[in-house]
Design an enzyme around this catalytic site. Structure first.
Site, PDB file in Angstrom:
ATOM      1  N   TYR A  13      37.429  -4.186  13.744  1.00 42.05           N
ATOM      2  CA  TYR A  13      37.965  -3.407  14.858  1.00 42.05           C
ATOM      3  C   TYR A  13      36.779  -2.718  15.543  1.00 42.05           C
ATOM      4  CZ  TYR A  13      41.985  -3.954  11.723  1.00 42.05           C
ATOM      5  OH  TYR A  13      42.941  -4.457  10.860  1.00 42.05           O
ATOM      6  N   GLU A  71      36.513  -7.960  16.693  1.00 37.06           N
ATOM      7  CA  GLU A  71      37.305  -7.097  17.582  1.00 37.06           C
ATOM      8  C   GLU A  71      38.409  -7.919  18.236  1.00 37.06           C
ATOM      9  OE1 GLU A  71      39.158  -4.704  20.106  1.00 37.06           O
ATOM     10  OE2 GLU A  71      37.811  -3.978  18.525  1.00 37.06           O
ATOM     11  N   CYS A 120      42.643   7.389  12.359  1.00 39.09           N
ATOM     12  CA  CYS A 120      43.232   8.389  13.259  1.00 39.09           C
ATOM     13  C   CYS A 120      44.628   8.800  12.809  1.00 39.09           C
ATOM     14  CB  CYS A 120      43.273   7.868  14.695  1.00 39.09           C
ATOM     15  SG  CYS A 120      44.228   6.353  14.911  1.00 39.09           S
TER      16      CYS A 120
END
Length: 362
Positions: free
Chosen positions: A228, A251, A319
């Site tokens: 990523y 990615e 996150c």
């Protein structure tokens, strides 16, 4: 202004939306609210603080639901950590962009630390003390969002949506908004596509790069897999540290992957779904792996592919603390232990928090 319209849910019994009741507020929970109890039912309360006595108004819920959602509309006994929100649009039935404007900045970070600790304990079986670190680049929790979106209003003007609603609150300004980001870290410039992903807090890229590099301690000649990878933020600095070693960056966004080749000459950049790419390519051993997945986490397919390459260390940038905890538990199944965790306040006034976890093979 139209009435608030919560997201549609299957109604189980008589709706209790609009019901008001007095409750004692319990602990903070993941998602920007605290937990209270009303006749034995869990109520997720926004705009409150643990230990407060408040009057809540139910915003979502019916008799047959396991839990209700509510706003604290009157504070009967306030926490010493309560402050007047700096933004006039913050509060019940108003802009839904901020969760904690009614809380001192120091207490916001404690609440986020409690959430990260609770998720790791509940989902990964780990008892870990967490400290959420301040990051340079905001103004006492304001003016940090370098990329902001508004809702255009009919006849001109702009607005922000209410929490869990399509309704819009007209606003003159958002106190979180900041000038557009400068795509530069440690004196190195990065090319980013218009609208492409880049951390919104000005201090975030530097803080995350420092945490990943310190946690992994890359050595010359090592092989690195950056998953990523975006436009190559981590790959760029890892490449310099492991030279003449090899860095592979995977990615999912083709444009970002293409830009990573420009930003990191010499890095092997592969565009495609991370799980699928790992099944088909780059199956050689790697010494180090960086994971920076979307909010839902890496999940089992990717974790299994990572451990199959037997890295000595993994840096996981997360996150969402719940997704992090679930993936840490998956790594533990394959003998990888969480050895350090740093948490950063990259989204002040909201419930969001960014973590960098380091895992090593037992």
């Amino acid at each position: 202004m139209t009435a608030r319209r919560p997201r549609q849910r299957a109604v189980r019994g008589e709706s209790r939306v609009g019901l008001r009741a007095e409750v004692e507020v319990g602990p903070v929970a993941h998602g920007g609210h605290c937990v209270a109890r009303l006749d034995g039912r869990a109520v997720f309360v926004r705009h409150a603080l643990p230990g407060e006595r408040v009057v809540v108004e139910v915003t979502e819920g019916a008799d047959g639901d396991r839990f209700w959602r509510a706003d604290a509309v009157e504070v009967l006994s306030a926490s010493p950590d309560r402050v007047v929100p700096p933004c006039p649009y913050a509060g019940p039935d108003a802009c839904g962009g901020c969760d904690f404007q009614h809380v001192t900045l120091a207490r916001q970070r404690e609440l986020k630390a409690d959430v990260v600790s609770e998720q790791l304990r509940r989902l990964a079986g780990l008892d870990l003390r967490v400290e959420v670190e301040a990051v340079p680049g905001d103004d006492d929790g304001l003016h940090w969002r370098t990329r902001q979106r508004y809702v255009g209003l009919v006849g001109g003007g702009r607005g922000m949506r209410k929490h869990r609603s399509h309704d819009v609150v007209p606003v003159n300004e958002c106190l979180l908004e900041a000038p557009p980001a400068i795509h530069e870290v440690r004196g190195r410039a990065f090319e980013v596509a218009p609208g492409g992903f880049w951390q919104v807090h000005p201090g975030a890229p530097q803080a995350l790069v420092d945490a990943v590099m310190t946690g992994l301690d890359p050595q010359p000649g090592e092989r690195v897999l950056d998953l990523y990878a975006g436009v190559g933020l981590f790959a760029a600095f890892l490449q310099a540290a492991v030279a003449p070693g090899r860095v592979v960056a995977v990615e999912g966004d083709a444009t970002a992957s293409r830009l990573s080749r420009r930003n990191c000459p010499g890095v092997v950049a592969t565009a495609g779904d991370v799980a699928k790419v790992l099944v088909e390519r780059h199956d050689e051993p790697f010494d180090l792996v960086v994971l920076d997945p979307p909010r839902e986490g890496a999940k089992r397919r990717v974790v299994e592919q990572v451990v199959d390459r037997r890295p000595r260390a993994v840096a996981y940038v997360a996150c969402d603390p719940a997704a992090l905890a679930r993936d840490v538990a998956l790594f533990a199944e394959s003998g990888y232990a969480l050895v350090s965790l740093r948490a950063f306040d990259l989204f002040p006034m909201t419930h969001h928090v960014e973590c960098v976890a380091i895992l090593t093979s037992r």
